[in-house]
Design an enzyme around this catalytic site. Structure first.
Site, PDB file in Angstrom:
ATOM      1  N   GLU A  90       6.936   6.836  14.079  1.00 24.77           N
ATOM      2  CA  GLU A  90       6.975   5.827  13.024  1.00 24.77           C
ATOM      3  C   GLU A  90       8.042   6.198  11.993  1.00 24.77           C
ATOM      4  O   GLU A  90       8.297   7.385  11.747  1.00 24.77           O
ATOM      5  CB  GLU A  90       5.605   5.722  12.355  1.00 24.77           C
ATOM      6  N   CYS A 104      12.507   6.746   5.226  1.00 22.31           N
ATOM      7  CA  CYS A 104      11.695   7.954   5.417  1.00 22.31           C
ATOM      8  C   CYS A 104      11.591   8.163   6.932  1.00 22.31           C
ATOM      9  O   CYS A 104      10.896   7.435   7.627  1.00 22.31           O
ATOM     10  CB  CYS A 104      10.323   7.765   4.773  1.00 22.31           C
ATOM     11  N   CYS A 111       3.504  16.881  15.076  1.00 27.95           N
ATOM     12  CA  CYS A 111       3.903  18.008  14.230  1.00 27.95           C
ATOM     13  C   CYS A 111       2.999  19.198  14.535  1.00 27.95           C
ATOM     14  O   CYS A 111       1.791  19.039  14.728  1.00 27.95           O
ATOM     15  CB  CYS A 111       3.774  17.636  12.747  1.00 27.95           C
ATOM     16  N   CYS A 115      -1.111  20.574   8.742  1.00 25.80           N
ATOM     17  CA  CYS A 115      -1.610  20.439   7.362  1.00 25.80           C
ATOM     18  C   CYS A 115      -2.895  19.588   7.385  1.00 25.80           C
ATOM     19  O   CYS A 115      -2.917  18.506   7.993  1.00 25.80           O
ATOM     20  CB  CYS A 115      -0.556  19.783   6.471  1.00 25.80           C
ATOM     21  N   CYS A 118      -3.007  15.711   6.400  1.00 28.76           N
ATOM     22  CA  CYS A 118      -1.959  14.824   6.915  1.00 28.76           C
ATOM     23  C   CYS A 118      -2.321  14.286   8.296  1.00 28.76           C
ATOM     24  O   CYS A 118      -2.720  15.049   9.183  1.00 28.76           O
ATOM     25  CB  CYS A 118      -0.646  15.622   6.987  1.00 28.76           C
ATOM     26  N   CYS A 331       2.764   8.239   2.285  1.00 24.20           N
ATOM     27  CA  CYS A 331       2.932   9.659   2.542  1.00 24.20           C
ATOM     28  C   CYS A 331       1.674  10.241   3.193  1.00 24.20           C
ATOM     29  O   CYS A 331       0.567  10.059   2.690  1.00 24.20           O
ATOM     30  CB  CYS A 331       3.194  10.331   1.201  1.00 24.20           C
TER      31      CYS A 331
HETATM   32 FE1  SF4 Z   1       3.687  18.197   9.554  1.00 25.42          FE
HETATM   33 FE2  SF4 Z   1       2.206  16.548   8.081  1.00 25.42          FE
HETATM   34 FE3  SF4 Z   1       2.479  19.098   7.340  1.00 25.42          FE
HETATM   35 FE4  SF4 Z   1       4.569  17.383   7.171  1.00 25.42          FE
HETATM   36  S1  SF4 Z   1       2.644  17.310   5.999  1.00 25.42           S
HETATM   37  S2  SF4 Z   1       4.585  19.488   7.957  1.00 25.42           S
HETATM   38  S3  SF4 Z   1       4.196  16.107   8.982  1.00 25.42           S
HETATM   39  S4  SF4 Z   1       1.483  18.354   9.212  1.00 25.42           S
END
Ligand code: SF4
Length: 346
Positions: A90, A104, A111, A115, A118, A331
């Site tokens: 996306e 963006c 990923c 995190c 996220c 975000c």
């Molecule tokens: Fe990966 Fe999300 Fe952490 Fe960014 S915020 S590094 S996309 S897990």
């Protein structure tokens, strides 16, 4: 040639070599058309019909395609893009109140950083995007929204884990003979990989750096961001200061505010302490809801009392207005509708 060659993200010399084109000015003409956002070879009217036929048979302008366009009433646009191997990513267009348009852009399918707050982090890593695929995201958004002003590598993925591809995409997008985007308009956002920040300071691209700090409480940071363990706060601070001094650029520190987690007085004081001595701008981002994640968006009062402590300490700080949440484009929300290998984007 068996497979058609995707041309976005290539320099004229590479187009010339891959397609064995001569004379070489043809490759430059093709490159200029791609930079201007051409959709088809038939639009390339200064190129002979026979060359255009040759291009149709042997090349494609872009390897990926837009499979969904979502528009939020606040002006945010989210594109779902399907890559040539069927994976989906996306990419989002944000428009600020002055009307400036920012792409963006994602740099990975999924990923690996994990995190906790996220959406993309829940997926694991599918794969790195190529420079061509990253360039295509930008070109697709320009097609949808007209000329863009800025690009931020803040979409899906950790940019410092795919720095070679980003370096190439930035070189193509900033090339004076091509799209000619100003390097000052480019920001790379990392979750704080110390080694990667030093590599960026050493080899470039010398773009603006944003660091997702989230909290300056080391214990909480390790809980929320698994990479914090290998990238402790004192080392991270040194790397940020090094980058800022080496490039002369102010660094942005970002914090997703999670109600009751990182918004208290103690958290604010730790952030003040961390930011002291850094030429930094702090962006506070009230957490955008993600289904099945155990966090809450803080109230306006909670955010403002945190903000006040930072302002009183004379830090440059901004409480960001939420954009794109209605279409899952805010975000931390990217990945809901995409698929990444065997796992589903949450
Ligand atoms: Fe990966 Fe999300 Fe952490 Fe960014 S915020 S590094 S996309 S897990």
């Amino acid at each position: 040639m068996e497979q058609k060659i995707p041309l976005s993200g290539l320099f004229p010399e590479e187009i010339e070599e891959k397609l064995s084109l001569s004379p070489s000015f043809r490759a430059r003409q093709i490159y200029e058309w791609i930079s201007k956002g051409a959709d088809s070879f038939s639009q390339m009217t200064n190129i002979s019909k026979s060359t255009r036929n040759f291009l149709e048979e042997n090349a494609v302008l872009r390897s990926s395609k837009v499979t969904q366009v979502l528009k939020d009433p606040d002006g945010t646009i989210k594109l779902q893009i399907t890559l040539s191997d069927g994976r989906a990513i996306e990419t989002v267009l944000l428009t600020d109140k002055e009307g400036r348009k920012t792409a963006c852009v994602s740099c990975q399918a999924g990923c690996a950083m994990g995190c906790a707050f996220c959406q993309t982090g829940q997926l694991g890593l599918g794969r790195n995007l190529t420079a061509g695929e990253i360039t295509e995201e930008f070109l697709f958004l320009e097609k949808e929204a007209g000329t863009l002003d800025n690009i931020v590598f803040m979409g899906m993925g950790e940019p410092l884990q795919n720095l070679d591809a980003i370096r190439k995409a930035v070189a193509v997008l900033t090339d004076k003979k091509g799209r000619s985007l100003s390097p000052r308009r480019i920001t790379l956002s990392t979750c704080g990989l110390v080694k990667g920040i030093y590599e960026l300071a050493e080899k470039g691209p010398f773009v603006r750096l944003a660091v997702s700090l989230t909290t300056a409480d080391p214990v909480l940071r390790e809980q929320l961001m698994p990479t914090a363990k290998a990238n402790p706060l004192p080392e991270l601070k040194k790397a940020i200061m090094h980058y800022s001094q080496k490039t002369g650029k102010r660094v942005t520190l970002e914090a997703a505010l999670l109600s009751g987690k990182n918004t208290g007085k103690e958290s604010a004081s730790r952030m003040v302490e961390f930011a002291s001595g850094i030429d930094a701008y702090i962006n506070l981002i009230p957490w955008n809801p993600v289904q099945n994640l155990p966090f809450k968006t803080p109230s306006r009062e909670e955010c403002e009392s945190f903000l006040k402590i930072l302002e009183n300490a004379k830090l440059k700080v901004n409480l960001r207005v939420r954009r794109g949440a209605k279409i899952g484009g805010a975000c931390g929300q990217l990945g809901r509708s995409a698929s990444c290998g065997s796992s589903e984007f949450a």
